[in-house]
Scaffold this active site. Structure first.
Site, PDB file in Angstrom:
ATOM      1  N   ARG A 149       0.776  -1.427   0.024  1.00 42.29           N
ATOM      2  CA  ARG A 149       0.021  -0.103   0.047  1.00 42.29           C
ATOM      3  C   ARG A 149       0.963   1.044  -0.019  1.00 42.29           C
ATOM      4  NH1 ARG A 149      -2.550  -3.854   2.837  1.00 42.29           N
ATOM      5  NH2 ARG A 149      -1.783  -3.039   4.831  1.00 42.29           N
ATOM      6  N   GLU A 153       6.265 -10.777  15.268  1.00 42.82           N
ATOM      7  CA  GLU A 153       6.020 -11.382  16.479  1.00 42.82           C
ATOM      8  C   GLU A 153       6.541 -12.767  16.871  1.00 42.82           C
ATOM      9  OE1 GLU A 153       1.817 -11.084  17.384  1.00 42.82           O
ATOM     10  OE2 GLU A 153       2.076 -11.781  19.276  1.00 42.82           O
TER      11      GLU A 153
END
Ligand code: AMP
Length: 174
Positions: free
Chosen positions: A59, A96
């Site tokens: 994006r 993560e």
């Protein structure tokens, strides 16, 4: 002042449970609001030369390419591994669970070029920090990181201590 947030849709539990995805497609689909968002992202950088706008896949490309035209600058895509066809330089960054990597063509940025990095969302800042490291590795001078949305509660700015971070729509802790 346009309330850009009214043109950004919250999509809970996308792409995975617990994530509230900031869907910018309503904003992109509205020509005046999209143009105003580009103006707001570019505003702080008019005083100096911008040689290159770097857009982060995917994006970041949507905002980066028109901003490159706006500054009469070149556009350089930074992409996920294996997407760019020629020789690349890469930068790993922690997720993560596990790691990811961003890549750019080795000749994409000339030494000393003034580079504005662009993306849609600043979340934990890992992606942005990797993009900054990659641009600097290629010899670019990062003059700023312009992003439409900042998720302030994730404190991504702390990962970018020496970067001019400019955000347009800020979501706080509430
Ligand atoms: P981060 O590395 O955690 O700062 O994540 C930033 C990248 O992930 C950007 O390229 C965003 O497009 C994407 N991203 C992270 N969180 C969101 C979210 N809540 N909504 C939309 N995109 C997100």
């Amino acid at each position: 002042m346009t309330d850009f947030a009214t043109h950004i849709r919250d999509v809970p539990d996308f792409p995975e449970p617990g994530v509230v995805f900031k869907d910018i497609t309503p904003l992109l689909g509205h020509p005046e609001i999209f143009a105003e968002a580009l103006d707001a992202m570019s505003a702080p950088y008019h005083h100096g030369q911008v040689d290159v706008v770097v857009g982060i896949e995917a994006r970041g490309f949507i905002f980066g390419a028109p901003l490159a035209r706006h500054f009469n600058a070149g556009f350089v895509p930074i992409r996920k591994p294996g997407k760019l066809p020629w020789q690349v330089s890469g930068q790993e960054y922690a997720l993560e669970y596990g790691t990811d990597r961003l890549e750019a063509h080795i000749d994409a940025i000339h030494k000393g070029s003034r580079v504005l990095i662009v993306d849609d969302v600043l979340a934990t800042g890992g992606t942005a920090a990797a993009a900054v490291d990659l641009v600097q590795k290629l010899g670019g001078d990062v003059i700023g990181f312009a992003v439409l949305i900042e998720l302030g509660f994730l404190n991504g700015r702390s990962r970018l201590p020496n970067v001019d971070v400019h955000t347009v729509v800020h979501y706080g802790a509430d």
